[in-house]
Scaffold this active site. Structure first.
Site, short mmCIF file in Angstrom:
data_model
loop_
_atom_site.label_atom_id
_atom_site.label_comp_id
_atom_site.label_asym_id
_atom_site.label_seq_id
_atom_site.Cartn_x
_atom_site.Cartn_y
_atom_site.Cartn_z
N SER A 102 -19.76 -94.13 -19.56
CA SER A 102 -19.06 -93.03 -20.19
C SER A 102 -19.09 -91.73 -19.39
O SER A 102 -18.40 -90.78 -19.72
CB SER A 102 -19.67 -92.77 -21.57
OG SER A 102 -21.03 -92.37 -21.47
N LYS B 63 -22.41 -83.21 -17.92
CA LYS B 63 -21.67 -84.02 -18.89
C LYS B 63 -21.57 -83.29 -20.22
O LYS B 63 -22.51 -82.61 -20.65
CB LYS B 63 -22.37 -85.38 -19.05
CG LYS B 63 -21.60 -86.40 -19.88
CD LYS B 63 -22.33 -87.74 -19.87
CE LYS B 63 -21.61 -88.79 -20.72
NZ LYS B 63 -22.31 -90.10 -20.69
N SER C 236 -24.09 -95.96 -18.40
CA SER C 236 -23.09 -94.90 -18.30
C SER C 236 -23.24 -93.98 -17.11
O SER C 236 -22.35 -93.17 -16.85
CB SER C 236 -23.08 -94.07 -19.59
OG SER C 236 -22.57 -94.81 -20.67
#
Length: 537
Positions: free
Chosen positions: A191, A116, A215
């Site tokens: 996210s 990420k 997330s």
């Protein structure tokens, strides 16, 4: 500009009243559950890769080329990656050379891993999907990334996300919108949507995400993969760009429980660079991942499972509710003892979470001023420089949460918002403690619905925030949780996946992995492959 914005109207709705899931926020799926019994149980990508390399069946370079080819074919539609590493083949070649020399391989040798974009990677862009960090290349690796590399893992690239982790759809990225591999018109969740979608589309074997309020778990549910959020402190946060420091954790995605568990084992442990990391021993999670042939008729006999009552009340899509109930029945068939449990403070968790997370973000993101950190927009006066740099560098969602947090921390509202939110947090911890004293694990849906359409909730932040109601309480309590696919509901070209959330006691990821692995390997239809891959090698 940030300084000219007014506190959002939604602030008037933030007092810590009990939050009811609105029926209007659930629209993605119908009540009919699709039969997936023709699909066989999934196989671990990490273990398969290791066996193939050690047997000489294939090489690390051949494996890397196949994944890079799949990225080239699917990335124009999906947009999972913000950056693909130029060193993938070079790193793979080094592994092949070690094999040729007879050297010992690390447990992640040849495993292609997405990271990420809010997790620092040395020499690679690490932007948190924000314009304010658009050209930032860290001079160091996050501890989790460093551990992966030391064990032979190959970072294939940086995955898309909601800016600074603030969002539930990956639409809040400053650079691109990621699509769901199951239906390109739908969101992958957020996210960590890029990390989840990349694993679902087999663009990488496993990936790292971050979980502040769900997330990792919510996008895992939307994309039909396994998402594992560890106990707060299990994994070092050094090198993770802070959103809400008391809530943030680095988590793992995999197509199987075994993959997520082995990745967690690789990155876990105390780190002197993170004072919140725990010195608790890290169990050998790999021992949980037995072949299905070794399972007895009731391999989970006597395991106590509590079904959280509040998570199946009004506002949850009927298809999600049915899939969760069927998953509970499957656990019972495996020998689990099911009971219904109540978390009295459950409905207070969502507003408390957004007060605490926004408050911490307003502090953490103050460092991005265009002088010490972040891209600078020149101005004649210092205050104007701050205003212009932050105003142009931050997106709308980030600005709104900074304002919410600043408002909650202000002298006139601190007691009414932030202090009360922390009191609620204490109540939530007590609720979980009581429930887990009577049960080995707790279960719930991972989200109130399956994936919804891109743009469907972009203009209604409260509806989007409401979708986090299943996950935020776990972060407030600092507990481990895992989401794994448990069924499909109607929607998209071949159905939409929904996930089952399993919650455990602090530092008891081992039990979650054991129960989750057996559940996954014995569940008909547990190998969830999106239709996008039907014509992709």
């Amino acid at each position: 500009m940030l300084s000219t914005l007014q506190p959002p109207r939604s602030l008037s709705l933030l007092p810590l009243r009990r939050f009811q899931i609105s029926k209007t926020i659930v629209s993605a799926a119908s009540s009919k559950t699709i039969d997936t019994s023709v699909i066989s149980p999934p196989q671990s990508q990490i273990l398969t890769t290791r066996r193939s390399l050690l047997s000489g069946e294939t090489t690390a370079v051949e494996i890397a080329k196949s994944y890079l080819s799949r990225i080239r074919l699917t990335e124009p539609q999906l947009k999972c990656f913000l950056h693909v590493s130029e060193n993938v083949l070079k790193d793979a070649q080094e592994i092949d050379q070690r094999i040729a020399k007879g050297e010992e391989l690390g447990p992640l040798a040849g495993v292609l891993i997405g990271v990420k974009d809010n997790i620092c990677t040395q020499g690679m862009p690490s932007t948190a999907a924000s314009r304010i960090l658009e050209h930032y290349r860290p001079p160091f690796d996050a501890t989790a990334v460093k551990k992966i590399k030391e064990l032979g893992g190959i970072v294939v690239g940086k995955t898309n996300m909601d800016e600074f982790g603030m969002g539930s759809t990956t639409e809040a990225s400053a650079f691109q919108v990621t699509a769901n591999p199951w239906d390109l018109s739908r969101v992958p969740g957020g996210s960590s949507g890029g990390s989840a979608a990349a694993v679902a589309a087999r663009q990488c074997m496993v990936s790292l995400g971050s979980d502040t309020g769900g997330s990792v778990r919510q996008p895992a549910s939307f994309c039909g993969v396994v998402g594992l959020k560890p106990t707060y402190g299990r994994v070092s946060r050094f090198g993770l760009m802070a959103y809400a420091s008391s809530l943030d954790v680095i988590g793992c995605f995999g197509s199987t429980v075994a993959d997520a568990g082995m990745l967690l084992h690789a990155i876990s442990g105390y780190d002197r660079f993170d004072s919140t990391s725990s010195k608790q021993d890290v169990p050998e999670f790999q021992s949980q991942f037995l072949s299905v042939d070794h399972f007895e008729s009731k391999p989970l006999n006597g395991v106590k499972v509590g079904i959280i009552r509040e998570t199946l009340e009004d506002g949850v899509d009927s298809g999600v509710r049915s899939a969760t109930q069927e998953a509970a029945s499957h656990l019972e068939a495996l020998g689990c003892i099911l009971t219904e449990v109540s978390l009295p403070s459950f409905s207070l968790g969502l507003p408390a979470y957004y007060v605490i997370a926004s408050s911490e973000s307003s502090s953490n993101l103050s460092r991005y001023d265009g002088v010490r950190y972040g891209n600078q927009v020149m101005a004649e006066e210092l205050n104007k420089l701050y205003e212009c740099s932050r105003g142009e560098g931050f997106g709308g969602e980030v600005k709104m949460r900074i304002l919410m947090g600043t408002y909650a921390l202000s002298a006139g509202y601190y007691d009414a918002y932030y202090k009360r939110a922390q009191q609620v947090r204490t109540l939530i911890r007590k609720d979980f403690k009581a429930a887990l004293e009577q049960n080995d694990i707790l279960i719930s849906p991972a989200a109130p619905s399956a994936a919804y359409k891109i743009g469907e909730k972009k203009d209604d932040p409260l509806a989007m925030y409401a979708g986090d109601i299943m996950t935020v309480n776990v972060n407030l309590a600092g507990l481990p949780a895992m989401v794994l696919p448990c069924g499909l509901v109607e929607g998209g070209p071949s159905g939409l996946p929904v996930g089952l959330q399993m919650i455990g006691a602090a530092f008891d990821e081992e039990k979650l992995l054991k129960v989750g692995h057996i559940f996954e390997q014995t569940l008909k239809g547990s190998s969830f492959v999106p239709p996008l891959l039907a014509n992709v090698a």
